[in-house]
Design an enzyme around this catalytic site. Structure first.
Site, mmCIF file in Angstrom:
data_model
loop_
_atom_site.group_PDB
_atom_site.id
_atom_site.type_symbol
_atom_site.label_atom_id
_atom_site.label_comp_id
_atom_site.label_asym_id
_atom_site.label_seq_id
_atom_site.Cartn_x
_atom_site.Cartn_y
_atom_site.Cartn_z
ATOM 1 N N ASP A 42 47.731 5.590 -59.169
ATOM 2 C CA ASP A 42 47.882 4.179 -58.788
ATOM 3 C C ASP A 42 48.176 3.328 -60.023
ATOM 4 O O ASP A 42 47.334 3.220 -60.915
ATOM 5 C CB ASP A 42 46.586 3.706 -58.124
ATOM 6 N N ASP A 43 49.366 2.729 -60.081
ATOM 7 C CA ASP A 43 49.749 1.828 -61.173
ATOM 8 C C ASP A 43 49.948 2.556 -62.499
ATOM 9 O O ASP A 43 49.356 2.188 -63.518
ATOM 10 C CB ASP A 43 48.695 0.723 -61.376
ATOM 11 N N CYS A 82 51.644 -1.610 -54.041
ATOM 12 C CA CYS A 82 50.838 -0.561 -53.399
ATOM 13 C C CYS A 82 51.191 -0.274 -51.943
ATOM 14 O O CYS A 82 51.608 0.832 -51.600
ATOM 15 C CB CYS A 82 49.353 -0.918 -53.503
#
Length: 483
Positions: A42-43, A82
């Site tokens: 994530d990210d 996201c």
């Protein structure tokens, strides 16, 4: 003798009839119904991996995994945020088509998703960790394992104990296990073993001491994700799944000058596939997309994928194809985010040249005012956030991988720009986009806390503009509905 000759001829016919996606090294792929595990970070930008060339970022587990995998250099999500990125991964459709092109919003009613499609084909489909997709009824996971608290960690961890129990007894059906980490997404670890001197920032980032100090804490979050990944891989070995499972690794999108943008630093993600004995180790320059995962799963399950924006990766995984897509596309919508503003972007990439069209630039608004059209306050506010962005941007990512030099106005590249631009706008029509080259830029309905005309600490608008857009916002699903 005649029987032997006939047998050989039959064998030759059978072998020659195997398609590229049917076998590699003698092992069946299409319809083989393997177990599948997908780990999603994530990210984290592709540029923040040692396996993609970064000199210092702490990614030893993904680096080791890369040595056992087919690593894709040109893998793309369709939106660097996201919910849209994950919705694309789980539907095989680009964000505009599946309906989730603003963060914190739902996919379009009636859209089929990974869990529903695979459950129909006899798979157990599990989500372990972060969700950030909705509505729940559109994502009917067989099992849903929630993230868990981890002492000393800045975010929740993947639920390793539940994953362990599941792998010990997954049942008689093949399974698809999605393990979605919350790392390295902020908030970042308060304590970090990294120093500012350990940090190497990409050339598009601020090179200040404070930026490097902040990145040292980001490194600590990356390290947490690497620890999660290492623990998951250990569980697969514990339960004898290394040889039996296809393992995918990817990040949902980039972070620094990546999230909420259409730059490669946001859309070009780390992506690798390990399948011992069936997928050859190495690197691929094939242009692939998050939209390809669901069609790949459908073909592994034994059916022909139809109706998706992506297509099965099996020919590339089998080593029988080096080309996949001619183009991949990108969408940016910053309405519906905490930093809400109006600056939509669309992009197209052919693997080398990357064209981005910005629909609410100062350049465009000045043109509107010159012909006597009144420009709305919220459009001006959005455009003013990007004072140096031209309406058109073109980058040669081969000679300029960090996209520092916009060559859109260079006559030498005029033909390339025009070709990509024409194809982009054709794709936008195919996707039922609400934008056009000279058409209006609408205000989209979002959750109240993300309202453009809602005043708060993140959106300090003048009092007279509070609730100014009442009755003027359009339903995102309605304006992109199939015509």
């Amino acid at each position: 003798m005649k029987n032997l000759v006939f047998t050989k001829l039959v064998l030759l016919v059978v072998l020659s009839s195997l398609s590229a996606e049917d076998a590699v090294g003698g092992f069946p792929m299409k319809g083989s119904r393997p177990n599948v595990v997908f780990f999603l970070g994530d990210d984290q930008s592709r540029f923040n991996h040692t396996s993609y060339g970064h000199p210092t970022v702490p990614t030893p587990t993904t680096a080791a995994l890369a040595k056992e995998s087919l690593v894709f250099d040109k893998a793309f999500t369709g939106q660097a945020i996201c919910a849209p990125s994950r919705s694309m991964l789980y539907t095989g459709l680009y964000p505009l088509r599946n309906g989730c092109f603003m963060n914190h919003t739902k996919v379009r009613p009636g859209i089929e998703t990974l869990p529903s499609l695979l459950k129909e084909r006899g798979y157990t489909v599990v989500l372990a960790g972060k969700s950030h997709v909705s509505p729940d009824q559109s994502f009917p996971w067989s099992h849903r394992f929630l993230p868990v608290e981890k002492p000393g960690a800045s975010r929740h961890w993947i639920p390793l104990e539940e994953i362990d129990r599941f792998l010990a007894d997954p049942g008689p059906d093949p399974y698809c296990l999605i393990v979605a980490s919350e790392f390295p997404h902020s908030p970042y670890m308060e304590k970090t073993r990294f120093k500012a001197g350990d940090v190497v920032l990409p050339p598009y980032a601020k090179q200040s001491d404070s930026a490097k100090e902040a990145a040292a804490h980001y490194y600590a979050n990356i390290e947490q994700k690497e620890m999660e990944l290492a623990a998951l891989l250990k569980l697969l070995d514990k339960h004898g799944q290394r040889e039996k499972s296809v393992f995918f690794y990817a990040d949902d999108h980039g972070m620094e000058r990546g999230k909420f943008t259409s730059y490669d630093s946001g859309l070009n993600v780390a992506f690798m596939v390990r399948w011992p004995g069936k997928v050859a180790m190495g690197r691929s320059k094939a242009l692939v997309s998050f939209a390809d995962f669901v069609p790949t799963m459908i073909e592994l399950a034994g059916d022909r994928p139809q109706g998706f924006d992506g297509k099965s990766l099996l020919p590339v995984l089998a080593g029988k194809a080096t080309h996949h897509h001619d183009y991949v596309y990108g969408v940016t919508v910053n309405q519906g985010t905490l930093g809400r503003h109006v600056f939509p972007q669309r992009s197209i990439h052919d693997g080398r040249y990357h064209y981005i069209h910005n629909f609410n630039t100062l350049e465009r608004l000045e043109r509107e005012e010159k012909v006597g059209r009144e420009v709305d306050y919220f459009l001006k506010k959005g455009a003013a956030r990007y004072p140096t962005h031209r309406e058109e941007m073109l980058f040669d990512t081969q000679s300029d991988p960090h996209e520092l030099r916009n060559i859109a106005q260079d006559p030498e590249y005029a033909a390339i720009k025009e070709k990509l631009k024409n194809r982009l706008f054709l794709w936008m029509k195919e996707q039922n986009d609400y934008l056009s080259e000279d058409g209006p830029v609408p205000f989209l309905q979002a959750k109240d806390r993300f309202g453009l005309d809602k005043r708060d600490e993140r959106n300090r608008i003048p009092t007279e503009y509070v609730n100014r857009l009442k009755g003027r916002k359009v339903d995102p699903h309605a304006v992109t509905a199939p015509k």
